[in-house]
Design a protein around this motif. Structure first.
Motif, PDB file in Angstrom:
ATOM      1  N   UNK A 153      75.346  46.334   8.062  1.00 36.65           N
ATOM      2  CA  UNK A 153      76.477  46.651   7.127  1.00 36.65           C
ATOM      3  C   UNK A 153      76.371  45.503   5.986  1.00 36.65           C
ATOM      4  N   UNK A 154      76.087  44.318   6.242  1.00 42.07           N
ATOM      5  CA  UNK A 154      76.453  43.047   5.363  1.00 42.07           C
ATOM      6  C   UNK A 154      74.927  42.599   5.056  1.00 42.07           C
ATOM      7  N   UNK A 155      74.448  43.039   3.810  1.00 42.96           N
ATOM      8  CA  UNK A 155      73.009  42.833   3.661  1.00 42.96           C
ATOM      9  C   UNK A 155      72.979  41.918   2.243  1.00 42.96           C
ATOM     10  N   UNK A 156      74.008  41.770   1.553  1.00 47.79           N
ATOM     11  CA  UNK A 156      73.859  41.117   0.285  1.00 47.79           C
ATOM     12  C   UNK A 156      73.668  39.576   0.546  1.00 47.79           C
ATOM     13  N   UNK A 157      73.132  38.770  -0.243  1.00 48.66           N
ATOM     14  CA  UNK A 157      73.279  37.446  -0.195  1.00 48.66           C
ATOM     15  C   UNK A 157      74.604  36.748  -0.409  1.00 48.66           C
ATOM     16  N   UNK A 158      75.514  37.382  -1.252  1.00 48.31           N
ATOM     17  CA  UNK A 158      76.845  37.167  -1.083  1.00 48.31           C
ATOM     18  C   UNK A 158      77.535  37.212   0.398  1.00 48.31           C
ATOM     19  N   UNK A 159      77.176  38.422   0.877  1.00 49.48           N
ATOM     20  CA  UNK A 159      77.945  38.532   2.165  1.00 49.48           C
ATOM     21  C   UNK A 159      77.508  37.379   3.171  1.00 49.48           C
ATOM     22  N   UNK A 160      76.069  37.332   3.178  1.00 45.61           N
ATOM     23  CA  UNK A 160      75.577  36.500   4.123  1.00 45.61           C
ATOM     24  C   UNK A 160      75.888  35.138   3.697  1.00 45.61           C
ATOM     25  N   UNK A 161      76.168  34.681   2.704  1.00 47.16           N
ATOM     26  CA  UNK A 161      76.736  33.153   2.298  1.00 47.16           C
ATOM     27  C   UNK A 161      77.728  33.011   3.091  1.00 47.16           C
ATOM     28  N   UNK A 162      78.650  33.784   2.854  1.00 42.97           N
ATOM     29  CA  UNK A 162      80.081  33.881   3.718  1.00 42.97           C
ATOM     30  C   UNK A 162      80.173  33.414   5.079  1.00 42.97           C
ATOM     31  N   UNK A 163      79.081  33.725   6.160  1.00 43.95           N
ATOM     32  CA  UNK A 163      78.764  33.192   7.180  1.00 43.95           C
ATOM     33  C   UNK A 163      78.456  31.825   7.030  1.00 43.95           C
ATOM     34  N   UNK A 164      77.771  31.168   6.200  1.00 45.83           N
ATOM     35  CA  UNK A 164      77.118  30.034   5.916  1.00 45.83           C
ATOM     36  C   UNK A 164      78.747  29.100   5.754  1.00 45.83           C
ATOM     37  N   UNK A 165      79.383  29.470   4.867  1.00 42.07           N
ATOM     38  CA  UNK A 165      80.817  29.084   4.315  1.00 42.07           C
ATOM     39  C   UNK A 165      81.586  28.997   5.543  1.00 42.07           C
ATOM     40  N   UNK A 166      81.336  29.615   6.558  1.00 42.05           N
ATOM     41  CA  UNK A 166      82.303  29.712   7.711  1.00 42.05           C
ATOM     42  C   UNK A 166      81.680  28.967   8.910  1.00 42.05           C
ATOM     43  N   UNK A 167      80.700  28.098   8.580  1.00 37.56           N
ATOM     44  CA  UNK A 167      80.246  27.073   9.456  1.00 37.56           C
ATOM     45  C   UNK A 167      78.805  27.307   9.938  1.00 37.56           C
ATOM     46  N   UNK A 168      78.102  28.359   9.999  1.00 37.24           N
ATOM     47  CA  UNK A 168      76.572  28.654  10.460  1.00 37.24           C
ATOM     48  C   UNK A 168      75.851  27.824   9.383  1.00 37.24           C
ATOM     49  N   UNK A 169      74.734  27.387  10.069  1.00 35.65           N
ATOM     50  CA  UNK A 169      73.680  26.639   9.364  1.00 35.65           C
ATOM     51  C   UNK A 169      72.573  27.572   8.708  1.00 35.65           C
ATOM     52  N   UNK A 170      72.623  28.687   9.456  1.00 32.38           N
ATOM     53  CA  UNK A 170      71.518  29.878   8.965  1.00 32.38           C
ATOM     54  C   UNK A 170      72.077  31.318   9.266  1.00 32.38           C
ATOM     55  N   UNK A 171      71.707  32.179   8.587  1.00 31.04           N
ATOM     56  CA  UNK A 171      72.045  33.529   8.686  1.00 31.04           C
ATOM     57  C   UNK A 171      70.605  34.338   8.791  1.00 31.04           C
ATOM     58  N   UNK A 172      70.592  35.339   9.830  1.00 32.23           N
ATOM     59  CA  UNK A 172      69.557  36.073  10.091  1.00 32.23           C
ATOM     60  C   UNK A 172      70.081  37.616  10.019  1.00 32.23           C
ATOM     61  N   UNK A 173      69.395  38.666   9.227  1.00 29.94           N
ATOM     62  CA  UNK A 173      69.924  39.901   9.515  1.00 29.94           C
ATOM     63  C   UNK A 173      68.944  40.629  10.041  1.00 29.94           C
ATOM     64  N   UNK A 174      69.214  41.614  10.857  1.00 33.21           N
ATOM     65  CA  UNK A 174      68.150  42.407  11.456  1.00 33.21           C
ATOM     66  C   UNK A 174      67.885  43.736  10.575  1.00 33.21           C
ATOM     67  N   UNK A 175      68.325  43.753   9.359  1.00 34.74           N
ATOM     68  CA  UNK A 175      67.603  44.816   8.370  1.00 34.74           C
ATOM     69  C   UNK A 175      67.162  44.137   7.198  1.00 34.74           C
ATOM     70  N   UNK A 176      66.660  44.950   6.187  1.00 25.78           N
ATOM     71  CA  UNK A 176      66.337  44.671   5.018  1.00 25.78           C
ATOM     72  C   UNK A 176      67.478  44.338   4.064  1.00 25.78           C
ATOM     73  N   UNK A 177      67.502  43.229   3.214  1.00 26.36           N
ATOM     74  CA  UNK A 177      68.563  42.949   2.293  1.00 26.36           C
ATOM     75  C   UNK A 177      68.407  43.852   1.213  1.00 26.36           C
ATOM     76  N   UNK A 178      69.620  43.619   0.499  1.00 22.18           N
ATOM     77  CA  UNK A 178      69.889  44.707  -0.695  1.00 22.18           C
ATOM     78  C   UNK A 178      69.579  43.669  -2.023  1.00 22.18           C
ATOM     79  N   UNK A 179      69.336  42.377  -1.895  1.00 26.59           N
ATOM     80  CA  UNK A 179      69.153  41.824  -2.921  1.00 26.59           C
ATOM     81  C   UNK A 179      68.310  40.436  -2.460  1.00 26.59           C
TER      82      UNK A 179
END
Length: 227
Positions: A153-179
């Motif tokens: 569901x969350x496949x944009x760079x802005x949505x992924x960055x929210x995980x970083x802001x919440x403390x994750x060092x990296x984010x991997x999505x299991x689908x293709x990104x939208x941007x």
């Protein structure tokens, strides 16, 4: 002090101070989960993270966003090797339903039990939290190195960055990104291009991995003008 033994009684546990959350939900040290086989793209990414740390065989602390079919498969694989420690799972489902799906879908018997809000195996325990949106889960409380977002569901760079802001060092999505993100990796095709600086990463989709691998072989053997 807030009783977090049953998170369903608390509208939003993350309204409480982070220190209180840490003391309450990390009430027992988690030992290591094991992983024998994982999506090869993810394995390369984890190896890169270990290289950056310059620590041999350092366990990678992983948080799972969503506990659908792909994340459940990843969890089951984590019972068989010492590469990964899954420390947190965020999903909107009830713990007993998630546990039932995890066990019933397995092609072989697995010794995994539900203990309150923890999924427990002989290798350790992972805290189940009521899901939500990226940024709602305090990954830093669990010292998470990598969040694997398998929601699709969350496949944009802005949505992924929210995980970083919440403390994750990296984010991997299991689908293709939208941007545009840092890297889309297909093992055997462009895995050698991954960089230590990559924070927002896609392991591609199942179709992408299958098609890109075949196209690479055809291109090297015969040449592909258009695909």
């Amino acid at each position: 002090m807030v009783d977090m033994s049953d998170y369903t009684k608390i509208p939003n546990i993350f309204h409480y101070r982070k220190n209180n959350i840490k003391n309450l939900i990390l009430n027992q040290k988690c030992t290591n989960f094991k992983l024998k086989y994982l999506h090869p793209n993810l394995c390369d990414i984890f190896n890169t993270i270990n290289t950056e740390r310059n620590i041999k065989m350092k366990k990678i602390r992983v948080g799972l966003m969503g506990f659908g079919e792909t994340p459940r498969h990843i969890y089951r694989l984590c019972l068989e090797n010492e590469l990964i420690e899954i420390v947190a799972i965020a999903d909107i489902g009830l713990p007993h339903i998630l546990h039932y799906l995890l066990v019933s879908e397995s092609k072989k018997d697995i010794d995994v039990v539900l203990d309150g809000n923890f999924i427990v195996s002989k290798n350790g325990k992972a805290r189940i939290m009521m899901g939500g949106n990226p940024g709602d889960i305090p990954w830093d409380v669990f010292n998470v190195d990598v969040v694997i977002d398998g929601t699709g569901k969350y496949r944009t760079s802005a949505e992924m960055t929210k995980h970083i802001n919440a403390g994750a060092k990296r984010v991997i999505i299991t689908h293709l990104p939208k941007d545009d993100i840092d890297r889309v990796i297909v093992m055997g095709v462009n895995h050698h291009t991954i960089k230590l600086s990559d924070k927002l990463i896609s392991a591609g989709s199942a179709t992408t991995n299958a098609a890109a691998t075949i196209l690479k072989i055809l291109d090297e053997a015969f040449g592909v003008d258009y695909a």
